[in-house]
Design a protein around this motif. Structure first.
Motif, PDB file in Angstrom:
ATOM      1  N   ALA A 250       0.887  -1.317   0.181  1.00 30.21           N
ATOM      2  CA  ALA A 250       0.155  -0.020  -0.002  1.00 30.21           C
ATOM      3  C   ALA A 250       0.922   1.323  -0.118  1.00 30.21           C
ATOM      4  O   ALA A 250       1.873   1.229   0.534  1.00 30.21           O
ATOM      5  N   LEU A 251       0.288   2.277  -0.736  1.00 31.31           N
ATOM      6  CA  LEU A 251       1.060   3.664  -0.667  1.00 31.31           C
ATOM      7  C   LEU A 251       1.307   4.175   0.872  1.00 31.31           C
ATOM      8  O   LEU A 251       0.102   4.335   1.546  1.00 31.31           O
ATOM      9  N   ASN A 252       2.283   4.417   1.260  1.00 33.31           N
ATOM     10  CA  ASN A 252       2.519   4.762   2.871  1.00 33.31           C
ATOM     11  C   ASN A 252       3.225   5.933   2.899  1.00 33.31           C
ATOM     12  O   ASN A 252       3.630   6.419   4.099  1.00 33.31           O
ATOM     13  N   GLY A 253       3.525   6.692   1.931  1.00 35.38           N
ATOM     14  CA  GLY A 253       4.194   8.032   2.044  1.00 35.38           C
ATOM     15  C   GLY A 253       5.753   8.102   1.785  1.00 35.38           C
ATOM     16  O   GLY A 253       6.333   9.035   1.506  1.00 35.38           O
ATOM     17  N   SER A 254       6.085   6.754   1.647  1.00 41.79           N
ATOM     18  CA  SER A 254       7.411   6.749   1.125  1.00 41.79           C
ATOM     19  C   SER A 254       7.484   5.766  -0.236  1.00 41.79           C
ATOM     20  O   SER A 254       8.846   5.364  -0.591  1.00 41.79           O
ATOM     21  N   ILE A 255       6.580   5.574  -0.637  1.00 47.42           N
ATOM     22  CA  ILE A 255       6.493   4.719  -2.086  1.00 47.42           C
ATOM     23  C   ILE A 255       6.069   5.458  -3.159  1.00 47.42           C
ATOM     24  O   ILE A 255       5.067   6.197  -3.199  1.00 47.42           O
ATOM     25  N   LEU A 256       6.713   5.491  -4.290  1.00 44.40           N
ATOM     26  CA  LEU A 256       6.234   6.336  -5.558  1.00 44.40           C
ATOM     27  C   LEU A 256       4.957   5.736  -6.081  1.00 44.40           C
ATOM     28  O   LEU A 256       4.677   4.563  -6.161  1.00 44.40           O
ATOM     29  N   GLU A 257       3.887   6.426  -6.274  1.00 42.41           N
ATOM     30  CA  GLU A 257       2.702   6.016  -6.880  1.00 42.41           C
ATOM     31  C   GLU A 257       3.094   5.755  -8.402  1.00 42.41           C
ATOM     32  O   GLU A 257       2.849   6.966  -9.232  1.00 42.41           O
ATOM     33  N   GLY A 258       3.222   4.666  -8.760  1.00 41.20           N
ATOM     34  CA  GLY A 258       3.478   4.610 -10.217  1.00 41.20           C
ATOM     35  C   GLY A 258       2.224   4.548 -11.150  1.00 41.20           C
ATOM     36  O   GLY A 258       1.154   4.033 -10.851  1.00 41.20           O
ATOM     37  N   VAL A 259       2.604   5.069 -12.264  1.00 36.99           N
ATOM     38  CA  VAL A 259       1.473   5.124 -13.320  1.00 36.99           C
ATOM     39  C   VAL A 259       1.095   3.693 -13.854  1.00 36.99           C
ATOM     40  O   VAL A 259       0.075   3.378 -13.985  1.00 36.99           O
ATOM     41  N   THR A 260       2.113   3.127 -14.016  1.00 35.39           N
ATOM     42  CA  THR A 260       1.989   1.583 -14.350  1.00 35.39           C
ATOM     43  C   THR A 260       1.350   0.717 -13.277  1.00 35.39           C
ATOM     44  O   THR A 260       0.451  -0.044 -13.804  1.00 35.39           O
ATOM     45  N   ARG A 261       1.861   1.032 -12.019  1.00 36.25           N
ATOM     46  CA  ARG A 261       1.235   0.327 -10.695  1.00 36.25           C
ATOM     47  C   ARG A 261      -0.351   0.492 -10.832  1.00 36.25           C
ATOM     48  O   ARG A 261      -1.008  -0.224 -10.779  1.00 36.25           O
ATOM     49  N   LYS A 262      -0.797   1.854 -11.139  1.00 29.81           N
ATOM     50  CA  LYS A 262      -2.224   2.201 -10.943  1.00 29.81           C
ATOM     51  C   LYS A 262      -2.803   1.343 -12.194  1.00 29.81           C
ATOM     52  O   LYS A 262      -3.850   0.949 -11.918  1.00 29.81           O
ATOM     53  N   SER A 263      -2.186   1.398 -13.421  1.00 25.31           N
ATOM     54  CA  SER A 263      -2.929   0.527 -14.383  1.00 25.31           C
ATOM     55  C   SER A 263      -2.993  -0.599 -14.293  1.00 25.31           C
ATOM     56  O   SER A 263      -4.075  -1.443 -14.609  1.00 25.31           O
ATOM     57  N   ILE A 264      -2.114  -1.430 -13.708  1.00 19.28           N
ATOM     58  CA  ILE A 264      -1.969  -2.744 -13.572  1.00 19.28           C
ATOM     59  C   ILE A 264      -2.861  -3.261 -12.707  1.00 19.28           C
ATOM     60  O   ILE A 264      -3.767  -4.202 -12.798  1.00 19.28           O
ATOM     61  N   ILE A 265      -3.404  -2.457 -11.499  1.00 18.63           N
ATOM     62  CA  ILE A 265      -4.208  -2.735 -10.403  1.00 18.63           C
ATOM     63  C   ILE A 265      -5.725  -2.571 -11.234  1.00 18.63           C
ATOM     64  O   ILE A 265      -6.477  -3.482 -10.925  1.00 18.63           O
ATOM     65  N   GLN A 266      -6.039  -1.531 -12.084  1.00 13.48           N
ATOM     66  CA  GLN A 266      -7.017  -1.379 -12.896  1.00 13.48           C
ATOM     67  C   GLN A 266      -7.287  -2.903 -13.707  1.00 13.48           C
ATOM     68  O   GLN A 266      -8.467  -3.325 -13.594  1.00 13.48           O
TER      69      GLN A 266
END
Length: 355
Positions: A250-266
């Motif tokens: 989970a995004l916790n403030g120290s992890i970059l919110e990747g665009v590919t990450r977001k797309s893969i989850i979708q």
């Protein structure tokens, strides 16, 4: 700021590399975009000019205090000779989040996307067409004030440069080997981990160097406090398929919110694959491995897209995943995402933007 972009075309064009000679980030196109900022004018003087060196004073703040941000995205050429961008709005939103964290003035996202389209259109002949290749796009901002003092700069320069690229890893879509780092720390909550800033990458170099000496492509970072919980790989977010469920930290403030990450989850949710974002310890992954429940692992990012992971080195033990072979979910995600990016798969999410 005026919306008029001045364009000066290069009178000498560089030789383009062959597709089989492409490395990542070594060759650059004929043109670049530049825009300046001052407290008096705001963002101003947007221009596309021939790719060239920039001249800065030794006292320019960029050399001293690390107040820099950047992004990475790609352009692709379809079989119909169209040029496509993948979710550029997400990159510009994230650039402004990084700007906020580093005290850099926000950009006009729509204007910059328009400028980016114009730049890519001018240099579209540089976009390679071989499988696994693309045109990498690097927007970045540096402080340009001449001043030795720890404070936000009053002047900045925003630039976009372009580079035709092959695979980020020499392994390509083949599984990579990852070293689990439990000594060095990259970022903590409250720091700059969720921003895309140069210092995050500089702080990772020592661990990366030591991992490469052991024969590993990248480092898997654990949390900076307890050194137990999984965060991300140096250039990628990370996913694990455990007993049928795909899990990512989970995004916790120290992890970059990747665009590919977001797309893969979708994509996974669209397919009905169980997927969760939660805190995940390396020990939980290790136990799943011991029990035969760790089915796959892969990294996601703009540069590598999907990078299957064939092995982890953790506590002096090699954890070989799926016999070191690319897993079914990893392959399906790679084929689908690259298909959407290159126009061979239906874009049901409206992710691609034509230049």
């Amino acid at each position: 700021m005026t919306n008029k972009i001045s364009i000066t075309l290069s009178t000498t064009r560089k030789e383009k590399p062959q597709a089989d000679q492409l490395e990542f980030g070594r060759v650059f196109t004929d043109h670049m975009f530049i825009m300046d900022y001052s407290v008096e004018k705001g963002w101003h003087d947007p221009r596309i000019v021939p790719y060239q060196p920039i001249s800065l004073s030794p006292s320019t703040m960029v050399f001293h205090y690390g107040q820099t941000v950047f992004e990475g995205l790609k352009a692709y050429r379809t079989k119909e000779n169209k040029v496509l961008l993948f979710r550029p709005d997400q990159n510009m939103q994230r650039l402004n989040l990084s700007n906020d964290r580093l005290c850099i003035p926000r950009i006009d996202e729509e204007f910059v996307i328009d400028a980016l389209k114009q730049l890519v259109d001018i240099d579209k002949e540089w976009i390679p067409t071989a499988e696994g290749t693309s045109l990498y796009i690097r927007p970045f901002i540096i402080p340009t004030e001449y001043y030795l003092g720890v404070a936000p700069s009053k002047y900045y320069r925003f630039m976009i440069i372009l580079s035709p690229v092959g695979s980020y890893y020499k392994e390509g879509i083949h599984p990579v080997k990852i070293f689990v780092e439990n000594k060095y720390v990259r970022a903590v909550d409250g720091g700059t981990g969720k921003a895309k800033t140069g210092g995050n990458y500089a702080s990772s170099l020592k661990a990366q160097e030591e991992a490469e000496k052991r024969g590993y492509s990248q480092v898997l970072w654990l949390d900076g406090v307890e050194k137990m919980y999984i965060e991300e790989v140096g250039s990628m977010n990370i996913f694990f398929k455990i007993n049928g469920e795909v899990i990512t930290p989970a995004l916790n403030g120290s992890i970059l919110e990747g665009v590919t990450r977001k797309s893969i989850i979708q994509l996974l949710k669209h397919w009905g694959v169980p997927v969760s974002e939660r805190r995940l310890s390396m020990e939980e992954v290790y136990q799943a491995y011991k029990e035969g429940l760790l089915e796959e692992s892969f990294g996601t990012g703009t540069a590598a897209v999907i990078s299957p992971i064939g092995e982890f080195f953790y506590n002096d033990e090699k954890l070989v995943i799926n016999n070191g072979e690319t897993g079914e979910i990893s392959k399906k995600l790679y084929d689908t995402l690259t298909g959407i990016q290159t126009g061979t798969h239906d874009d049901v999410f409206n992710w691609v933007v034509e230049v």
